[in-house]
Scaffold this motif. Structure first.
Motif, PDB file in Angstrom:
ATOM      1  N   ASP A  59      54.215   4.961  20.913  1.00 56.79           N
ATOM      2  CA  ASP A  59      54.069   5.916  22.014  1.00 56.79           C
ATOM      3  C   ASP A  59      53.553   7.228  21.447  1.00 56.79           C
ATOM      4  OD1 ASP A  59      54.656   6.919  24.804  1.00 56.79           O
ATOM      5  OD2 ASP A  59      55.931   8.269  23.611  1.00 56.79           O
ATOM      6  N   TRP A  60      52.436   7.715  21.997  1.00 59.06           N
ATOM      7  CA  TRP A  60      51.790   8.885  21.426  1.00 59.06           C
ATOM      8  C   TRP A  60      52.631  10.154  21.618  1.00 59.06           C
ATOM      9  CZ3 TRP A  60      48.098   9.674  18.006  1.00 59.06           C
ATOM     10  CH2 TRP A  60      47.525  10.947  17.907  1.00 59.06           C
ATOM     11  N   ALA A  61      53.227  10.312  22.772  1.00 58.10           N
ATOM     12  CA  ALA A  61      53.977  11.544  23.063  1.00 58.10           C
ATOM     13  C   ALA A  61      55.168  11.711  22.131  1.00 58.10           C
ATOM     14  CB  ALA A  61      54.435  11.543  24.517  1.00 58.10           C
TER      15      ALA A  61
ATOM     16  N   VAL B 271      46.969   8.675   6.547  1.00 58.31           N
ATOM     17  CA  VAL B 271      47.577   9.356   7.694  1.00 58.31           C
ATOM     18  C   VAL B 271      46.576  10.298   8.339  1.00 58.31           C
ATOM     19  CG1 VAL B 271      49.368  10.986   8.397  1.00 58.31           C
ATOM     20  CG2 VAL B 271      49.931   9.127   6.817  1.00 58.31           C
ATOM     21  N   ASP B 272      45.903  11.103   7.533  1.00 58.93           N
ATOM     22  CA  ASP B 272      44.931  12.066   8.067  1.00 58.93           C
ATOM     23  C   ASP B 272      43.826  11.351   8.843  1.00 58.93           C
ATOM     24  OD1 ASP B 272      46.393  14.070   6.920  1.00 58.93           O
ATOM     25  OD2 ASP B 272      45.022  14.424   5.249  1.00 58.93           O
ATOM     26  N   PHE B 273      43.330  10.265   8.289  1.00 58.65           N
ATOM     27  CA  PHE B 273      42.248   9.525   8.947  1.00 58.65           C
ATOM     28  C   PHE B 273      42.714   8.946  10.271  1.00 58.65           C
ATOM     29  CE2 PHE B 273      40.318   5.293   9.637  1.00 58.65           C
ATOM     30  CZ  PHE B 273      39.013   5.686   9.900  1.00 58.65           C
ATOM     31  N   CYS B 274      43.859   8.285  10.261  1.00 50.61           N
ATOM     32  CA  CYS B 274      44.343   7.625  11.484  1.00 50.61           C
ATOM     33  C   CYS B 274      44.672   8.635  12.581  1.00 50.61           C
ATOM     34  CB  CYS B 274      45.559   6.764  11.163  1.00 50.61           C
ATOM     35  SG  CYS B 274      45.157   5.291  10.184  1.00 50.61           S
ATOM     36  N   VAL B 275      45.269   9.760  12.211  1.00 46.45           N
ATOM     37  CA  VAL B 275      45.603  10.789  13.199  1.00 46.45           C
ATOM     38  C   VAL B 275      44.329  11.363  13.811  1.00 46.45           C
ATOM     39  CG1 VAL B 275      46.589  13.089  13.518  1.00 46.45           C
ATOM     40  CG2 VAL B 275      47.858  11.356  12.226  1.00 46.45           C
ATOM     41  N   ALA B 276      43.363  11.666  12.951  1.00 44.90           N
ATOM     42  CA  ALA B 276      42.112  12.261  13.438  1.00 44.90           C
ATOM     43  C   ALA B 276      41.383  11.307  14.385  1.00 44.90           C
ATOM     44  CB  ALA B 276      41.213  12.632  12.259  1.00 44.90           C
ATOM     45  N   GLN B 277      41.296  10.030  13.999  1.00 42.87           N
ATOM     46  CA  GLN B 277      40.616   9.056  14.840  1.00 42.87           C
ATOM     47  C   GLN B 277      41.350   8.857  16.165  1.00 42.87           C
ATOM     48  OE1 GLN B 277      37.717   9.178  13.036  1.00 42.87           O
ATOM     49  NE2 GLN B 277      37.453   7.045  13.630  1.00 42.87           N
ATOM     50  N   SER B 278      42.673   8.809  16.093  1.00 49.29           N
ATOM     51  CA  SER B 278      43.473   8.598  17.306  1.00 49.29           C
ATOM     52  C   SER B 278      43.337   9.770  18.271  1.00 49.29           C
ATOM     53  CB  SER B 278      44.939   8.385  16.934  1.00 49.29           C
ATOM     54  OG  SER B 278      45.100   7.234  16.126  1.00 49.29           O
ATOM     55  N   MET B 279      43.362  10.988  17.755  1.00 54.05           N
ATOM     56  CA  MET B 279      43.236  12.176  18.597  1.00 54.05           C
ATOM     57  C   MET B 279      41.898  12.195  19.321  1.00 54.05           C
ATOM     58  SD  MET B 279      45.045  15.164  16.287  1.00 54.05           S
ATOM     59  CE  MET B 279      44.748  16.412  17.537  1.00 54.05           C
ATOM     60  N   GLN B 280      40.872  11.616  18.669  1.00 51.99           N
ATOM     61  CA  GLN B 280      39.551  11.563  19.298  1.00 51.99           C
ATOM     62  C   GLN B 280      39.401  10.342  20.205  1.00 51.99           C
ATOM     63  OE1 GLN B 280      36.380  12.004  16.366  1.00 51.99           O
ATOM     64  NE2 GLN B 280      37.687  13.341  15.135  1.00 51.99           N
ATOM     65  N   GLY B 281      40.457   9.514  20.252  1.00 50.81           N
ATOM     66  CA  GLY B 281      40.401   8.322  21.093  1.00 50.81           C
ATOM     67  C   GLY B 281      39.513   7.235  20.548  1.00 50.81           C
ATOM     68  N   VAL B 282      39.365   7.198  19.216  1.00 50.17           N
ATOM     69  CA  VAL B 282      38.450   6.245  18.589  1.00 50.17           C
ATOM     70  C   VAL B 282      39.253   5.089  17.982  1.00 50.17           C
ATOM     71  CG1 VAL B 282      36.707   5.916  16.804  1.00 50.17           C
ATOM     72  CG2 VAL B 282      36.817   8.089  18.061  1.00 50.17           C
ATOM     73  N   ASP B 283      38.929   3.866  18.382  1.00 49.92           N
ATOM     74  CA  ASP B 283      39.530   2.704  17.725  1.00 49.92           C
ATOM     75  C   ASP B 283      39.096   2.683  16.257  1.00 49.92           C
ATOM     76  OD1 ASP B 283      40.529   2.084  20.189  1.00 49.92           O
ATOM     77  OD2 ASP B 283      39.112   0.449  20.590  1.00 49.92           O
ATOM     78  N   HIS B 284      39.966   2.219  15.378  1.00 49.86           N
ATOM     79  CA  HIS B 284      39.644   2.303  13.963  1.00 49.86           C
ATOM     80  C   HIS B 284      40.420   1.286  13.148  1.00 49.86           C
ATOM     81  CE1 HIS B 284      42.990   5.055  14.824  1.00 49.86           C
ATOM     82  NE2 HIS B 284      43.439   4.778  13.614  1.00 49.86           N
ATOM     83  N   GLU B 285      40.043   1.185  11.876  1.00 47.35           N
ATOM     84  CA  GLU B 285      40.731   0.331  10.916  1.00 47.35           C
ATOM     85  C   GLU B 285      41.032   1.140   9.669  1.00 47.35           C
ATOM     86  OE1 GLU B 285      38.432  -3.103  10.013  1.00 47.35           O
ATOM     87  OE2 GLU B 285      38.315  -3.807  12.091  1.00 47.35           O
ATOM     88  N   ALA B 286      42.128   0.800   9.003  1.00 42.51           N
ATOM     89  CA  ALA B 286      42.494   1.485   7.769  1.00 42.51           C
ATOM     90  C   ALA B 286      43.080   0.483   6.795  1.00 42.51           C
ATOM     91  CB  ALA B 286      43.495   2.608   8.047  1.00 42.51           C
TER      92      ALA B 286
ATOM     93  N   CYS C  95      49.024   5.647  24.161  1.00 42.85           N
ATOM     94  CA  CYS C  95      49.720   4.964  23.077  1.00 42.85           C
ATOM     95  C   CYS C  95      48.703   4.347  22.128  1.00 42.85           C
ATOM     96  CB  CYS C  95      50.656   3.890  23.634  1.00 42.85           C
ATOM     97  SG  CYS C  95      49.793   2.578  24.537  1.00 42.85           S
ATOM     98  N   LEU C  96      49.202   3.922  21.005  1.00 45.52           N
ATOM     99  CA  LEU C  96      48.402   3.187  20.031  1.00 45.52           C
ATOM    100  C   LEU C  96      48.967   1.782  19.947  1.00 45.52           C
ATOM    101  CD1 LEU C  96      48.334   5.829  17.119  1.00 45.52           C
ATOM    102  CD2 LEU C  96      46.764   5.651  19.057  1.00 45.52           C
ATOM    103  N   VAL C  97      48.088   0.810  19.982  1.00 41.30           N
ATOM    104  CA  VAL C  97      48.504  -0.573  19.774  1.00 41.30           C
ATOM    105  C   VAL C  97      47.619  -1.167  18.691  1.00 41.30           C
ATOM    106  CG1 VAL C  97      49.395  -0.930  22.099  1.00 41.30           C
ATOM    107  CG2 VAL C  97      46.981  -1.385  21.623  1.00 41.30           C
ATOM    108  N   GLY C  98      48.195  -2.064  17.921  1.00 41.18           N
ATOM    109  CA  GLY C  98      47.388  -2.612  16.850  1.00 41.18           C
ATOM    110  C   GLY C  98      48.032  -3.787  16.160  1.00 41.18           C
TER     111      GLY C  98
END
Length: 312
Positions: free
Chosen positions: A28-30, A71-86, A116-119
């Motif tokens: 949950d993002w909040a 952490v920095d990469f995933c947070v930045a991508q998530s804040m921009q609403g971009v699906d990603h892999e790490a 939210c983030l799901v993965g």
């Protein structure tokens, strides 16, 4: 009556998710809290399923070498609403490491804000090991391509490459660059007398003595081909280059490698050409090599077993 579960039954989806090797999760993002993580996580990492409460639990279980950047990469991508892999190394409860690939999907509210983030987490340890092995083999092959197979010292390809680098550096810094080229005297007769296996051993001995002579970090000794060798000596003036060539000749004489068919001695000898240059804008490395090569052949023409370090 058909009593099989329907595809909109949440239990069906959970059963499917929890029967795969991929580990599903939801945050949950909040609140930055896990609302779900698959039970497979305990099998893979050893951490109890109910111990994954917040994103801090996830971050703390990433190896410190990967933690901050992941952490920095995933947070930045998530804040921009971009699906990603790490990809990162995760710590097991026992202190071991497992390579994880986290595939993340960002789910958004109608207004565009992150809901939210799901993965899925995948164990890619074996894949990483295979990739690392391939990279290691590629590096070994690259190293081999720059090494003379017989003697183990650099080959002509490596010499040409390093010469270009050192030439540019010498020109930029106004430093002298020296070259020592040598050829084993009457090597054909040596092979005819002792045989090719012994000839190969002789080349290896000469290469070893060269390696001992060109002992500074930036010095390079290489086999150009056949019985011809070279020493590339950065930041070395003419006097020092001549001294290095003479030191090699003394080491070779001390080794006293028998050569009964030589016409100049009863042990192995070499002819040597030496040159030094502070490269200018109009100078070319090819011309410098030709100059030193001519001096080498002058040494051979003047009777062999000698050093020529001047003249054209």
């Amino acid at each position: 009556m058909n009593s099989s579960p329907t595809y909109d039954d949440p239990g069906v989806y959970r059963t499917l998710l929890e029967s795969t090797k991929a580990i599903p999760w939801k945050i949950d993002w909040a609140s930055m809290r896990f609302t779900y993580i698959g039970p497979q996580i305990e099998t893979l990492l050893g951490w109890r399923q109910d111990s994954w409460q917040t994103v801090n639990d996830w971050a703390d279980r990433i190896h410190e070498s990967d933690r901050q950047k992941t952490v920095d990469f995933c947070v930045a991508q998530s804040m921009q609403g971009v699906d990603h892999e790490a990809d990162y190394q995760a710590l097991t409860r026992d202190g071991d490491l497992v390579w994880i690939r986290d595939v993340v999907h960002v789910k958004r509210h109608p207004d565009g804000s992150v809901d939210c983030l799901v993965g899925f987490m995948f164990d890619i340890t074996e894949r990483k090991a295979a990739e690392d092995k391939i990279l290691q083999l590629q590096k070994e092959l690259e190293t081999m391509s720059y090494r003379d197979a017989l003697t183990g010292i650099a080959n002509r390809r490596m010499f040409d490459r390093i010469l270009d680098v050192e030439w540019s550096k010498a020109r930029a810094c106004g430093e002298p660059l020296s070259l020592v080229m040598l050829d084993i005297d009457f090597f054909k007769q040596y092979n005819d007398s002792f045989g090719h296996p012994q000839g190969d051993l002789c080349l290896q001995q000469v290469a070893g003595l060269l390696d001992d002579t060109a002992s500074r970090t930036r010095d390079l000794c290489a086999r150009l081909g056949g019985e011809e060798f070279v020493m590339l000596l950065p930041a070395t003036n003419a006097e020092a280059a001549h001294a290095i060539a003479a030191r090699f000749a003394r080491l070779l004489a001390r080794a006293a490698i028998p050569h009964r068919n030589s016409r100049v001695d009863d042990v192995l000898t070499v002819s040597i050409g030496v040159g030094t240059i502070v490269p200018g804008g109009q100078d070319a490395p090819e011309a410098f090599i030709e100059l030193v090569d001519r001096r080498l052949y002058r040494a051979k023409g003047e009777g062999r077993k000698r050093i020529v370090a001047s003249g054209d």
